[in-house]
Design an enzyme around this catalytic site. Sequence first.
Site, mmCIF file in Angstrom:
data_model
loop_
_atom_site.group_PDB
_atom_site.id
_atom_site.type_symbol
_atom_site.label_atom_id
_atom_site.label_comp_id
_atom_site.label_asym_id
_atom_site.label_seq_id
_atom_site.Cartn_x
_atom_site.Cartn_y
_atom_site.Cartn_z
ATOM 1 N N ARG A 46 0.847 -1.204 0.000
ATOM 2 C CA ARG A 46 0.000 0.000 0.000
ATOM 3 C C ARG A 46 0.876 1.246 0.000
ATOM 4 O O ARG A 46 0.564 2.253 -0.622
ATOM 5 C CB ARG A 46 -0.959 0.003 1.204
ATOM 6 C CG ARG A 46 -1.661 1.337 1.421
ATOM 7 C CD ARG A 46 -2.988 1.255 2.184
ATOM 8 N NE ARG A 46 -2.994 0.317 3.274
ATOM 9 C CZ ARG A 46 -2.382 0.503 4.460
ATOM 10 N NH1 ARG A 46 -1.725 1.612 4.708
ATOM 11 N NH2 ARG A 46 -2.447 -0.419 5.396
ATOM 12 N N TYR A 98 -17.509 16.789 -13.605
ATOM 13 C CA TYR A 98 -18.005 15.418 -13.714
ATOM 14 C C TYR A 98 -19.011 15.103 -12.585
ATOM 15 O O TYR A 98 -18.833 15.552 -11.439
ATOM 16 C CB TYR A 98 -16.790 14.481 -13.620
ATOM 17 C CG TYR A 98 -17.117 13.024 -13.620
ATOM 18 C CD1 TYR A 98 -17.602 12.405 -14.768
ATOM 19 C CD2 TYR A 98 -16.938 12.254 -12.481
ATOM 20 C CE1 TYR A 98 -17.897 11.054 -14.769
ATOM 21 C CE2 TYR A 98 -17.233 10.898 -12.482
ATOM 22 C CZ TYR A 98 -17.714 10.308 -13.622
ATOM 23 O OH TYR A 98 -18.015 8.976 -13.617
ATOM 24 N N ASP A 170 -8.854 18.680 -13.827
ATOM 25 C CA ASP A 170 -9.182 17.332 -14.297
ATOM 26 C C ASP A 170 -8.869 17.309 -15.796
ATOM 27 O O ASP A 170 -9.528 17.984 -16.577
ATOM 28 C CB ASP A 170 -10.668 17.054 -14.018
ATOM 29 C CG ASP A 170 -11.091 15.637 -14.396
ATOM 30 O OD1 ASP A 170 -10.468 15.041 -15.305
ATOM 31 O OD2 ASP A 170 -12.063 15.124 -13.801
ATOM 32 N N LYS A 195 -10.159 6.177 -18.704
ATOM 33 C CA LYS A 195 -10.598 6.632 -20.033
ATOM 34 C C LYS A 195 -9.441 6.556 -21.037
ATOM 35 O O LYS A 195 -8.965 5.484 -21.314
ATOM 36 C CB LYS A 195 -11.187 8.041 -19.910
ATOM 37 C CG LYS A 195 -12.126 8.221 -18.708
ATOM 38 C CD LYS A 195 -13.441 7.482 -18.838
ATOM 39 C CE LYS A 195 -14.252 7.442 -17.551
ATOM 40 N NZ LYS A 195 -14.525 8.720 -16.906
#
Length: 379
Positions: A46, A98, A170, A195
């Site tokens: 992690r 978004y 973004d 994306k």
Amino acid sequence: MSEWTDIIQAATVHDPISGAINTPIQLSSTFDQPSFDQFGEYDYARSGNPTREAGEQAIATLEHGKYGYLFSTGMAAISSVLFTLSAGDHLVVSQHVYGGTFRVLEEILPRWGITHDFVDFADESAIEAAIKPETKALYIETPSNPILHITDIKAVVAIAKAHGLLTIADNTFMSPFLQKPLDLGVDIVVHSATKFLAGHSDILAGAVVVNDQQLADKIYFIQNAVGATLGVLDTWLLLRGIKTLGVRMSHAAHSAQEIAEHLAQHPKIVNVLYPGLATHPGHDVHLAQAKNGGAVLSFDVGSEANARRLVSALKIPAFSVSLGAVESIISYPPKMSHAELNQTELDKTGISPGLLRFSVGLEDVADLISDLDAGLATI
Ligand SMILES: *Cc1c(COP(=O)(O)O)cnc(C)c1O
């Protein structure tokens, strides 16, 4: 070096031990330490692992940043950036963000005392007016999802700097191949790497890139503490996707431009939203900060009934959420990406009932245009 070369080199990190051309997938949650008192570079996955780090370095290189971080999804990346804020802090946010970002801002952060105001970022005086003494950052998305609203990145950065604020951008719709916000003065770039970066509708992933070390430390702290990290198999797929980012984006953007121009003169189309069209609001600003109009366009077919008819008639694109993949995807934002917004909010952000979003894939553009024409003939 040209960024075509950068992309291949950044995404193709050879294994120093075997010489393998591709980054090894290190499926290990923990790492053996050399001695009781001496710990190695990695301890628990992690906190860091070599595969994820190769991906983090790649996205940092592509965005012209120093520090990259990979997350399990775009929303995990965006939320982790927002989690660096504290109770009492305030954000000024583009009203065209978004739907998922909107949801975190509206429904989670206020419970922790972090507030925001949505503003039309095309209106600089409105941004100035929304800044309060407790404002910490300006948050933009350009071009925005789904109406391709353009924000002048340099102008926003100038306002932020004048008030001592951070700018968060973004960059999902452009990808670093078409637009590099850090070069324009933005402090934090976020991505849904699901994306264009990954590019194949296979994995979910998110990324954050910064240049400032103090900011990097804050983001790394949240990444490690909250733990929404990207797994190593998905990191490998992301790296493989990134290798073809340049060719995919160039091809798809070229087709999108052709489709947008075709639809703009089609009698059944009420409006086409695409930053590559000279008629698009902010076209000049966009072309000054990005290479081309990108691979996503939206168009209005006049009504929900027409949108429904067109979608059922189309044979090539998938009808689904998401974008930025090798296959074309058509979606209906009011019921999909922006289902979080009520009618007033939809009207305010310009998402009309007949609006469809088209993410152009790598199919032959002539085939896509004939499919759209055949579909439009049914409405
Ligand atoms: C999809 C998307 C997100 C969210 O990313 P996920 O990977 O789905 O969590 C954020 N911003 C934009 C612009 C997006 O299109």
